[in-house]
Motif scaffolding. Structure first.
Motif, PDB file in Angstrom:
ATOM      1  N   HIS A  43      85.395 127.191  26.197  1.00 56.35           N
ATOM      2  CA  HIS A  43      85.332 127.422  24.749  1.00 56.35           C
ATOM      3  C   HIS A  43      86.554 126.796  24.091  1.00 56.35           C
ATOM      4  CE1 HIS A  43      84.618 129.330  20.889  1.00 56.35           C
ATOM      5  NE2 HIS A  43      85.863 129.794  20.916  1.00 56.35           N
ATOM      6  N   VAL A  44      86.329 126.002  23.050  1.00 50.67           N
ATOM      7  CA  VAL A  44      87.424 125.330  22.358  1.00 50.67           C
ATOM      8  C   VAL A  44      87.596 125.945  20.968  1.00 50.67           C
ATOM      9  CG1 VAL A  44      88.324 123.131  21.502  1.00 50.67           C
ATOM     10  CG2 VAL A  44      86.930 123.189  23.599  1.00 50.67           C
ATOM     11  N   GLU A  45      88.781 126.448  20.698  1.00 50.73           N
ATOM     12  CA  GLU A  45      89.089 126.997  19.380  1.00 50.73           C
ATOM     13  C   GLU A  45      89.286 125.868  18.371  1.00 50.73           C
ATOM     14  OE1 GLU A  45      89.185 130.134  18.551  1.00 50.73           O
ATOM     15  OE2 GLU A  45      89.140 131.121  20.515  1.00 50.73           O
ATOM     16  N   ASP A  46      89.085 126.185  17.100  1.00 50.89           N
ATOM     17  CA  ASP A  46      89.323 125.197  16.051  1.00 50.89           C
ATOM     18  C   ASP A  46      90.793 124.812  16.010  1.00 50.89           C
ATOM     19  OD1 ASP A  46      86.665 125.268  15.293  1.00 50.89           O
ATOM     20  OD2 ASP A  46      86.993 126.824  13.766  1.00 50.89           O
ATOM     21  N   ILE A  47      91.066 123.583  15.648  1.00 50.18           N
ATOM     22  CA  ILE A  47      92.443 123.117  15.513  1.00 50.18           C
ATOM     23  C   ILE A  47      93.106 123.820  14.334  1.00 50.18           C
ATOM     24  CG2 ILE A  47      93.892 121.126  14.926  1.00 50.18           C
ATOM     25  CD1 ILE A  47      91.974 119.394  16.539  1.00 50.18           C
ATOM     26  N   ILE A  48      94.316 124.299  14.582  1.00 51.42           N
ATOM     27  CA  ILE A  48      95.077 125.029  13.556  1.00 51.42           C
ATOM     28  C   ILE A  48      96.235 124.163  13.086  1.00 51.42           C
ATOM     29  CG2 ILE A  48      96.498 127.055  13.085  1.00 51.42           C
ATOM     30  CD1 ILE A  48      94.879 128.544  15.213  1.00 51.42           C
ATOM     31  N   GLU A  49      96.444 124.124  11.780  1.00 51.72           N
ATOM     32  CA  GLU A  49      97.575 123.387  11.222  1.00 51.72           C
ATOM     33  C   GLU A  49      98.657 124.377  10.800  1.00 51.72           C
ATOM     34  OE1 GLU A  49      98.634 120.093   7.735  1.00 51.72           O
ATOM     35  OE2 GLU A  49      96.597 120.919   7.910  1.00 51.72           O
ATOM     36  N   SER A  50      99.887 124.093  11.208  1.00 54.48           N
ATOM     37  CA  SER A  50     101.015 124.946  10.853  1.00 54.48           C
ATOM     38  C   SER A  50     101.993 124.168   9.981  1.00 54.48           C
ATOM     39  CB  SER A  50     101.731 125.440  12.117  1.00 54.48           C
ATOM     40  OG  SER A  50     102.402 124.371  12.738  1.00 54.48           O
ATOM     41  N   ALA A  59      95.664 123.524  19.316  1.00 52.95           N
ATOM     42  CA  ALA A  59      94.310 123.938  19.698  1.00 52.95           C
ATOM     43  C   ALA A  59      94.373 124.611  21.052  1.00 52.95           C
ATOM     44  CB  ALA A  59      93.370 122.734  19.745  1.00 52.95           C
ATOM     45  N   VAL A  60      93.471 125.550  21.284  1.00 52.85           N
ATOM     46  CA  VAL A  60      93.436 126.273  22.558  1.00 52.85           C
ATOM     47  C   VAL A  60      92.073 126.100  23.208  1.00 52.85           C
ATOM     48  CG1 VAL A  60      93.565 128.532  23.678  1.00 52.85           C
ATOM     49  CG2 VAL A  60      95.142 127.979  21.813  1.00 52.85           C
ATOM     50  N   ILE A  61      92.105 125.752  24.482  1.00 58.87           N
ATOM     51  CA  ILE A  61      90.885 125.656  25.283  1.00 58.87           C
ATOM     52  C   ILE A  61      90.851 126.857  26.222  1.00 58.87           C
ATOM     53  CG2 ILE A  61      89.607 124.288  26.983  1.00 58.87           C
ATOM     54  CD1 ILE A  61      91.283 121.856  25.967  1.00 58.87           C
ATOM     55  N   GLU A  62      89.776 127.624  26.177  1.00 65.73           N
ATOM     56  CA  GLU A  62      89.603 128.751  27.087  1.00 65.73           C
ATOM     57  C   GLU A  62      88.627 128.320  28.181  1.00 65.73           C
ATOM     58  OE1 GLU A  62      88.452 132.372  25.205  1.00 65.73           O
ATOM     59  OE2 GLU A  62      89.811 132.085  23.504  1.00 65.73           O
ATOM     60  N   ALA A  63      89.099 128.306  29.412  1.00 67.78           N
ATOM     61  CA  ALA A  63      88.247 127.912  30.533  1.00 67.78           C
ATOM     62  C   ALA A  63      88.140 129.070  31.514  1.00 67.78           C
ATOM     63  CB  ALA A  63      88.811 126.683  31.224  1.00 67.78           C
ATOM     64  N   ARG A  64      86.930 129.538  31.739  1.00 64.83           N
ATOM     65  CA  ARG A  64      86.694 130.614  32.715  1.00 64.83           C
ATOM     66  C   ARG A  64      86.446 129.963  34.064  1.00 64.83           C
ATOM     67  NH1 ARG A  64      84.560 135.981  31.386  1.00 64.83           N
ATOM     68  NH2 ARG A  64      83.905 137.044  33.300  1.00 64.83           N
ATOM     69  N   VAL A  65      87.325 130.238  35.031  1.00 63.13           N
ATOM     70  CA  VAL A  65      87.269 129.545  36.316  1.00 63.13           C
ATOM     71  C   VAL A  65      87.138 130.550  37.461  1.00 63.13           C
ATOM     72  CG1 VAL A  65      88.683 127.661  35.398  1.00 63.13           C
ATOM     73  CG2 VAL A  65      89.781 129.540  36.637  1.00 63.13           C
ATOM     74  N   LYS A  66      86.677 130.024  38.610  1.00 61.11           N
ATOM     75  CA  LYS A  66      86.546 130.867  39.796  1.00 61.11           C
ATOM     76  C   LYS A  66      86.842 130.021  41.021  1.00 61.11           C
ATOM     77  CE  LYS A  66      83.542 134.385  41.865  1.00 61.11           C
ATOM     78  NZ  LYS A  66      82.259 135.120  41.724  1.00 61.11           N
ATOM     79  N   GLY A  67      87.679 130.561  41.922  1.00 67.12           N
ATOM     80  CA  GLY A  67      87.997 129.819  43.133  1.00 67.12           C
ATOM     81  C   GLY A  67      88.921 130.605  44.038  1.00 67.12           C
ATOM     82  N   ASP A  68      89.269 130.006  45.163  1.00 69.45           N
ATOM     83  CA  ASP A  68      90.221 130.672  46.059  1.00 69.45           C
ATOM     84  C   ASP A  68      91.630 130.486  45.506  1.00 69.45           C
ATOM     85  OD1 ASP A  68      90.976 128.059  46.741  1.00 69.45           O
ATOM     86  OD2 ASP A  68      89.833 128.073  48.602  1.00 69.45           O
ATOM     87  N   LEU A  69      92.589 131.183  46.114  1.00 68.25           N
ATOM     88  CA  LEU A  69      93.953 131.164  45.594  1.00 68.25           C
ATOM     89  C   LEU A  69      94.529 129.753  45.582  1.00 68.25           C
ATOM     90  CD1 LEU A  69      96.416 132.696  44.566  1.00 68.25           C
ATOM     91  CD2 LEU A  69      97.085 133.098  46.947  1.00 68.25           C
TER      92      LEU A  69
END
Length: 265
Positions: A43-50, A59-69
């Motif tokens: 999921h990619v959040e909208d770009i924010i201007e400061s 901008a923040v990218i949320e990535a749900r991941v699964k794997g070994d350590l």
């Protein structure tokens, strides 16, 4: 080993909106083809201007991941997430030999980054910090491992400074500040042109999180985990360790951009 499910919060910063959009697209594309871990959702959040004069867009990218350590750690080293949220399992058991191999990978990657971008280690004036004790009885060591869930391990770290005595004193205090108990310490090296350079060998006792931080900060040339043979790690401990590691990667890789922006002001 049980699979770890986590969310990577990968932050992008730039003073150019189009450049940031392109960078985010590249990261998303890379995540979709990632082989180190399974990527379940992005999921990619909208770009924010400061109002920042240096890096106006984020901008923040949320990535749900699964794997070994091992895969999760390598992915953190690759993407440098600002935050890692561990969803499951609540507790993980890791064999010391496996963790030692993973920490070796961490040290190798962080060492290469530090050779390129500079050191991570920076401490305030330590002159007023009391020198910590060195050496613990076997009974004390066993109590720390069984009751406090400490890990006993050895590291060999490259060191340099004004002279041998000052390096030894500084490292004792620095390791204590990091949260370590020093069981054994030895230093070898030589002085050339008014500077001491050598190797510091230490046997330490600390928590899992502190061990991970030390390896990330110092990139030791040798790592040996002595006991226990199986290390239990809670989700919170793993989450903190991985977030710290991602922060270290970010700190190093962002230095050239920040330096260039500051020099152009």
């Amino acid at each position: 080993m049980e699979k770890i499910e986590a969310i990577f919060y990968i932050e992008g910063l730039s003073n150019d909106k189009k450049a940031l959009e392109s960078a985010v697209d590249d990261i998303v594309k890379e995540l979709k083809g990632e082989e180190l871990v399974g990527v379940k959702d992005i999921h990619v959040e909208d770009i924010i201007e400061s109002e920042s004069e240096l890096l106006r867009y984020s901008a923040v990218i949320e990535a749900r991941v699964k794997g070994d350590l091992e895969g999760i750690v390598k992915a953190v080293l690759k993407y440098g997430p600002a935050i890692v949220e561990v969803l499951s399992p609540g507790k993980l058991e890791v064999k010391s030999q496996e963790l030692m191999r993973i920490l070796g990978d961490v040290s190798l990657v962080m060492g290469k980054l530090m050779n390129r971008f500079g050191s991570l280690v920076a401490y305030p004036d330590l002159s007023e910090v009391p020198e910590p004790p060195v050496g613990y009885s076997r009974e004390e060591v066993e109590s720390l491992i069984l009751d406090d869930r400490y890990i006993r391990y050895r590291l060999v770290i490259e060191v340099s400074g004004r002279d041998r005595a000052s390096v030894e004193e500084t490292m004792k205090k620095a390791l204590a500040i990091e949260g370590c108990l020093i069981n054994v310490m030895a230093i070898e090296g030589s002085e050339e042109k008014g500077e001491f350079k050598g190797l510091l060998a230490v046997e330490l006792l600390s928590t899992f999180e502190t061990l991970f931080q030390l390896v990330g900060k110092y990139a030791p040339v040798a790592i040996s985990l002595l006991e226990p043979e199986v290390i239990d790690v809670t989700a919170g401990e793993l989450q903190n360790a991985l977030t710290d590691l991602g922060g270290f990667v970010n700190e190093l890789t962002s230095r050239p951009v920040k330096k260039a922006l500051i020099s152009n002001q």
